[in-house]
Design a protein around this motif. Structure first.
Motif, PDB file in Angstrom:
ATOM      1  N   ARG A  16       0.638  -0.843   0.195  1.00  0.00           N
ATOM      2  CA  ARG A  16       0.104  -0.382  -0.091  1.00  0.00           C
ATOM      3  C   ARG A  16       1.051   1.297   0.081  1.00  0.00           C
ATOM      4  NH1 ARG A  16      -0.830  -2.127   4.626  1.00  0.00           N
ATOM      5  NH2 ARG A  16      -2.474  -3.210   4.969  1.00  0.00           N
ATOM      6  N   ILE A  18       2.929   4.609  -0.414  1.00  0.00           N
ATOM      7  CA  ILE A  18       4.925   5.444  -1.103  1.00  0.00           C
ATOM      8  C   ILE A  18       4.840   3.254  -1.803  1.00  0.00           C
ATOM      9  CG2 ILE A  18       6.197   5.958  -1.207  1.00  0.00           C
ATOM     10  CD1 ILE A  18       5.200   8.082   0.865  1.00  0.00           C
ATOM     11  N   ASP A  37       5.276  -7.672   1.666  1.00  0.00           N
ATOM     12  CA  ASP A  37       5.302  -7.020   3.151  1.00  0.00           C
ATOM     13  C   ASP A  37       4.929  -7.982   3.696  1.00  0.00           C
ATOM     14  OD1 ASP A  37       3.202  -3.864   2.653  1.00  0.00           O
ATOM     15  OD2 ASP A  37       2.922  -5.888   4.211  1.00  0.00           O
ATOM     16  N   ILE A  38       4.751  -7.028   5.143  1.00  0.00           N
ATOM     17  CA  ILE A  38       4.525  -8.088   6.284  1.00  0.00           C
ATOM     18  C   ILE A  38       2.981  -8.647   6.561  1.00  0.00           C
ATOM     19  CG2 ILE A  38       3.550  -6.708   7.949  1.00  0.00           C
ATOM     20  CD1 ILE A  38       5.745  -7.676  10.318  1.00  0.00           C
ATOM     21  N   THR A  62       7.061 -10.827   3.854  1.00  0.00           N
ATOM     22  CA  THR A  62       8.263 -11.164   4.422  1.00  0.00           C
ATOM     23  C   THR A  62       7.973  -9.334   5.366  1.00  0.00           C
ATOM     24  OG1 THR A  62       9.370 -10.771   2.668  1.00  0.00           O
ATOM     25  CG2 THR A  62      11.058  -9.746   3.921  1.00  0.00           C
ATOM     26  N   ASP A  63       8.976  -9.926   6.358  1.00  0.00           N
ATOM     27  CA  ASP A  63       9.406  -9.088   8.045  1.00  0.00           C
ATOM     28  C   ASP A  63      10.590  -8.375   7.774  1.00  0.00           C
ATOM     29  OD1 ASP A  63       9.563  -7.539  10.464  1.00  0.00           O
ATOM     30  OD2 ASP A  63       8.535  -9.173  11.674  1.00  0.00           O
ATOM     31  N   VAL A  64      10.770  -7.355   7.711  1.00  0.00           N
ATOM     32  CA  VAL A  64      11.992  -7.030   6.985  1.00  0.00           C
ATOM     33  C   VAL A  64      13.103  -6.893   8.612  1.00  0.00           C
ATOM     34  CG1 VAL A  64      11.293  -5.803   5.444  1.00  0.00           C
ATOM     35  CG2 VAL A  64      10.654  -3.759   7.326  1.00  0.00           C
ATOM     36  N   ASN A  90      11.296   0.075   1.102  1.00  0.00           N
ATOM     37  CA  ASN A  90      10.081   1.509   1.898  1.00  0.00           C
ATOM     38  C   ASN A  90       9.808   1.015   2.705  1.00  0.00           C
ATOM     39  OD1 ASN A  90       7.863   3.170   0.573  1.00  0.00           O
ATOM     40  ND2 ASN A  90       7.594   1.616   1.119  1.00  0.00           N
ATOM     41  N   ALA A 142      13.933   7.245   3.109  1.00  0.00           N
ATOM     42  CA  ALA A 142      14.475   8.160   4.505  1.00  0.00           C
ATOM     43  C   ALA A 142      12.518   8.765   4.752  1.00  0.00           C
ATOM     44  CB  ALA A 142      15.483   9.072   4.534  1.00  0.00           C
ATOM     45  N   TYR A 156      10.982   7.851  15.186  1.00  0.00           N
ATOM     46  CA  TYR A 156      10.630   8.068  13.234  1.00  0.00           C
ATOM     47  C   TYR A 156      12.301   8.823  12.497  1.00  0.00           C
ATOM     48  CZ  TYR A 156       8.804   8.672   9.608  1.00  0.00           C
ATOM     49  OH  TYR A 156       8.552   8.811   7.920  1.00  0.00           O
ATOM     50  N   LYS A 160      15.067   7.308  10.795  1.00  0.00           N
ATOM     51  CA  LYS A 160      15.399   7.704   9.016  1.00  0.00           C
ATOM     52  C   LYS A 160      16.939   8.868   8.960  1.00  0.00           C
ATOM     53  CE  LYS A 160      11.359   6.858   7.913  1.00  0.00           C
ATOM     54  NZ  LYS A 160      11.321   5.830   6.562  1.00  0.00           N
ATOM     55  N   PRO A 186      10.883  11.822   1.485  1.00  0.00           N
ATOM     56  CA  PRO A 186       9.830  12.800   0.968  1.00  0.00           C
ATOM     57  C   PRO A 186       8.976  13.879   2.297  1.00  0.00           C
ATOM     58  CG  PRO A 186       9.331  10.436   0.847  1.00  0.00           C
ATOM     59  CD  PRO A 186      10.783  10.591   1.620  1.00  0.00           C
ATOM     60  N   ALA A 187       8.290  14.188   2.073  1.00  0.00           N
ATOM     61  CA  ALA A 187       7.681  14.858   3.152  1.00  0.00           C
ATOM     62  C   ALA A 187       5.898  14.256   3.247  1.00  0.00           C
ATOM     63  CB  ALA A 187       7.397  16.932   2.624  1.00  0.00           C
ATOM     64  N   THR A 188       5.254  15.216   3.618  1.00  0.00           N
ATOM     65  CA  THR A 188       3.842  13.824   4.646  1.00  0.00           C
ATOM     66  C   THR A 188       3.255  13.799   2.953  1.00  0.00           C
ATOM     67  OG1 THR A 188       3.874  15.420   5.894  1.00  0.00           O
ATOM     68  CG2 THR A 188       2.019  14.004   5.469  1.00  0.00           C
ATOM     69  N   ALA A 189       2.634  12.774   3.145  1.00  0.00           N
ATOM     70  CA  ALA A 189       1.624  11.534   2.218  1.00  0.00           C
ATOM     71  C   ALA A 189       1.062  11.791   2.349  1.00  0.00           C
ATOM     72  CB  ALA A 189       2.317  10.983   1.323  1.00  0.00           C
ATOM     73  N   THR A 191      -0.992   8.737   3.811  1.00  0.00           N
ATOM     74  CA  THR A 191      -1.391   6.775   3.537  1.00  0.00           C
ATOM     75  C   THR A 191      -1.923   6.624   4.523  1.00  0.00           C
ATOM     76  OG1 THR A 191       1.114   6.484   4.509  1.00  0.00           O
ATOM     77  CG2 THR A 191       0.647   7.062   1.886  1.00  0.00           C
TER      78      THR A 191
HETATM   79  N1  LIG Z   1       3.504   8.575   3.838  1.00  0.00           N
HETATM   80  C1  LIG Z   1       4.356   9.796   4.467  1.00  0.00           C
HETATM   81  O1  LIG Z   1       3.891  11.317   4.519  1.00  0.00           O
HETATM   82  C2  LIG Z   1       5.663  10.124   4.389  1.00  0.00           C
HETATM   83  C3  LIG Z   1       6.604  10.507   4.454  1.00  0.00           C
HETATM   84  C4  LIG Z   1       7.993  10.495   4.769  1.00  0.00           C
HETATM   85  C5  LIG Z   1       8.371   8.733   4.910  1.00  0.00           C
HETATM   86  N2  LIG Z   1       7.581   7.935   4.383  1.00  0.00           N
HETATM   87  C6  LIG Z   1       7.985   6.765   4.703  1.00  0.00           C
HETATM   88  O2  LIG Z   1       8.060   5.789   3.535  1.00  0.00           O
HETATM   89  C7  LIG Z   1       7.508   4.565   3.799  1.00  0.00           C
HETATM   90  C8  LIG Z   1       6.308   4.148   3.361  1.00  0.00           C
HETATM   91  O3  LIG Z   1       5.296   4.607   4.215  1.00  0.00           O
HETATM   92  P1  LIG Z   1       3.990   5.167   4.175  1.00  0.00           P
HETATM   93  O4  LIG Z   1       3.217   6.674   3.875  1.00  0.00           O
HETATM   94  O5  LIG Z   1       3.646   4.450   2.707  1.00  0.00           O
HETATM   95  O6  LIG Z   1       3.048   3.742   5.263  1.00  0.00           O
HETATM   96  P2  LIG Z   1       1.897   2.782   4.793  1.00  0.00           P
HETATM   97  O7  LIG Z   1       1.721   2.521   5.490  1.00  0.00           O
HETATM   98  O8  LIG Z   1       0.801   3.800   4.173  1.00  0.00           O
HETATM   99  O9  LIG Z   1       2.834   1.788   4.287  1.00  0.00           O
HETATM  100  C9  LIG Z   1       3.429   0.976   5.146  1.00  0.00           C
HETATM  101  C10 LIG Z   1       3.794  -0.695   4.606  1.00  0.00           C
HETATM  102  O10 LIG Z   1       4.730  -1.323   5.652  1.00  0.00           O
HETATM  103  C11 LIG Z   1       4.628  -2.055   5.500  1.00  0.00           C
HETATM  104  N3  LIG Z   1       5.518  -2.905   6.710  1.00  0.00           N
HETATM  105  C12 LIG Z   1       4.807  -2.527   8.286  1.00  0.00           C
HETATM  106  N4  LIG Z   1       5.959  -2.990   8.824  1.00  0.00           N
HETATM  107  C13 LIG Z   1       6.684  -4.166   7.477  1.00  0.00           C
HETATM  108  C14 LIG Z   1       8.130  -5.337   8.225  1.00  0.00           C
HETATM  109  N5  LIG Z   1       8.505  -4.806   9.386  1.00  0.00           N
HETATM  110  N6  LIG Z   1       8.439  -5.510   7.468  1.00  0.00           N
HETATM  111  C15 LIG Z   1       7.228  -5.588   5.840  1.00  0.00           C
HETATM  112  N7  LIG Z   1       6.444  -4.579   5.601  1.00  0.00           N
HETATM  113  C16 LIG Z   1       6.291  -4.330   6.642  1.00  0.00           C
HETATM  114  C17 LIG Z   1       2.846  -1.882   5.536  1.00  0.00           C
HETATM  115  O11 LIG Z   1       2.031  -3.807   5.948  1.00  0.00           O
HETATM  116  C18 LIG Z   1       2.019  -1.543   4.902  1.00  0.00           C
HETATM  117  O12 LIG Z   1       1.806  -2.197   3.577  1.00  0.00           O
HETATM  118  C19 LIG Z   1       7.645   4.986   5.123  1.00  0.00           C
HETATM  119  O13 LIG Z   1       9.434   4.230   5.163  1.00  0.00           O
HETATM  120  C20 LIG Z   1       7.176   5.934   5.177  1.00  0.00           C
HETATM  121  O14 LIG Z   1       8.444   5.682   6.851  1.00  0.00           O
HETATM  122  C21 LIG Z   1       6.207   7.791   4.127  1.00  0.00           C
END
Ligand SMILES: NC(=O)c1ccc[n+]([C@@H]2O[C@H](COP(=O)([O-])OP(=O)(O)OC[C@H]3O[C@@H](n4cnc5c(N)ncnc54)[C@H](O)[C@@H]3O)[C@@H](O)[C@H]2O)c1
Length: 249
Positions: A16, A18, A37-38, A62-64, A90, A142, A156, A160, A186-189, A191
């Motif tokens: 899901r 990003i 993905d986990i 996968t659990d990263v 990611n 990051a 967090y 990062k 990235p800045a805030t998206a 999700t």
């Molecule tokens: N959304 C934002 O504002 C934003 C901004 C900057 C950076 N980021 C970074 O982008 C990345 C993706 O974030 P997102 O907003 O898409 O989040 P999200 O919560 O929509 O998606 C994260 C995904 O990671 C999976 N995940 C969580 N723990 C896991 C694990 N241990 N092993 C495998 N998969 C795992 C989740 O199941 C999920 O599908 C993250 O690293 C986040 O820190 C997000």
């Protein structure tokens, strides 16, 4: 026309947000994409959506944060697909919003495990293969939080910032061996990751973006796809902001 076999791109946390947007763009660009993905159900749904759109996609739960799980994922892929060209680290969580002195040791360890140690584990598992082939691109996700520090998000922000340092160091280690390592900040998206944050924390983050809006996940995915591609052949060790101007360094 190139007869090179399909490039393989692994996207951790690709079910899901990003990660999924990145899988979609990399698949559009001709990669066979692997969702690591986990969440097995969401991972399989994501791969199925991509396949329904005519893309090549596979889900490998996968659990990263778990070394054995990461190593098993890489072994499976090398057995089934024979190559890994692109690794997008990611997967991540935001953690609870709290001042550092209220963060428990367990919360700290969990977040650092999922957001930072995971990048080490995935790079360590994939790099020997990439170095052997003298070919590969790693992109680490990051955050601007790692450059500026977000208040009440110290674990967090720490993870990062750690990713940015890891990216620089590893990029230099492998610079002459055909592998590039870069990051995006990235800045805030909007999700699912925002679900664990308070409205105040989200307002704070948005208020810091000069463009005055949230980032779209596709905007991040396109920068990742550029860094994954040969168009970025002389780019390594960099952290690309995708932040509407939030960090200008
Ligand atoms: N959304 C934002 O504002 C934003 C901004 C900057 C950076 N980021 C970074 O982008 C990345 C993706 O974030 P997102 O907003 O898409 O989040 P999200 O919560 O929509 O998606 C994260 C995904 O990671 C999976 N995940 C969580 N723990 C896991 C694990 N241990 N092993 C495998 N998969 C795992 C989740 O199941 C999920 O599908 C993250 O690293 C986040 O820190 C997000």
């Amino acid at each position: 026309m190139s007869h090179e076999p399909c490039r393989v791109a692994v996207i951790t946390g690709g079910a899901r947000g990003i990660g999924y947007a990145t899988a979609d763009v990399l698949a559009r660009d001709g990669h066979a994409v692997v969702i690591a993905d986990i969440d097995p159900g969401a991972g399989e749904d994501a791969a199925e959506r991509l396949r329904a759109a005519g893309r090549s996609a596979l889900s490998v739960p996968t659990d990263v944060a778990d070394r054995a799980s990461v190593e098993a994922m890489v072994r499976t892929l090398l057995e089934r697909l024979g190559r890994i060209d692109v690794l997008v680290n990611n997967a991540g969580i935001a953690g609870r919003v709290a001042p550092l002195h209220e963060v428990t040791e367990q919360e700290w360890d969990t977040l650092i495990g999922i957001d930072l140690k995971s990048v080490y584990l995935c790079c360590r598992a994939v790099l020997p293969h990439m170095l052997e082939r003298q070919r590969g691109a790693i992109i680490n996700v990051a955050s601007v939080a790692g450059k500026e520090g977000n208040p009440n998000m110290a674990p967090y922000s720490t993870a990062k910032a750690g990713i940015i340092g890891l990216t620089k160091a590893v990029a230099k280690e492998v610079a002459q061996r055909g592998v590039r390592v870069n990051a995006v900040a990235p800045a805030t998206a909007e999700t699912d990751i925002l679900k664990t944050l308070s409205p105040e924390a989200i307002d704070y983050m948005k208020s810091r973006i000069p463009m005055g809006r949230f980032c779209r996940v596709e905007e991040i995915a396109e920068v990742i796809a550029f860094l994954a591609s040969d168009k970025a052949s002389f780019v390594t060790g960099q952290t690309y902001d995708v932040s509407g101007g939030r960090c200008t360094y």
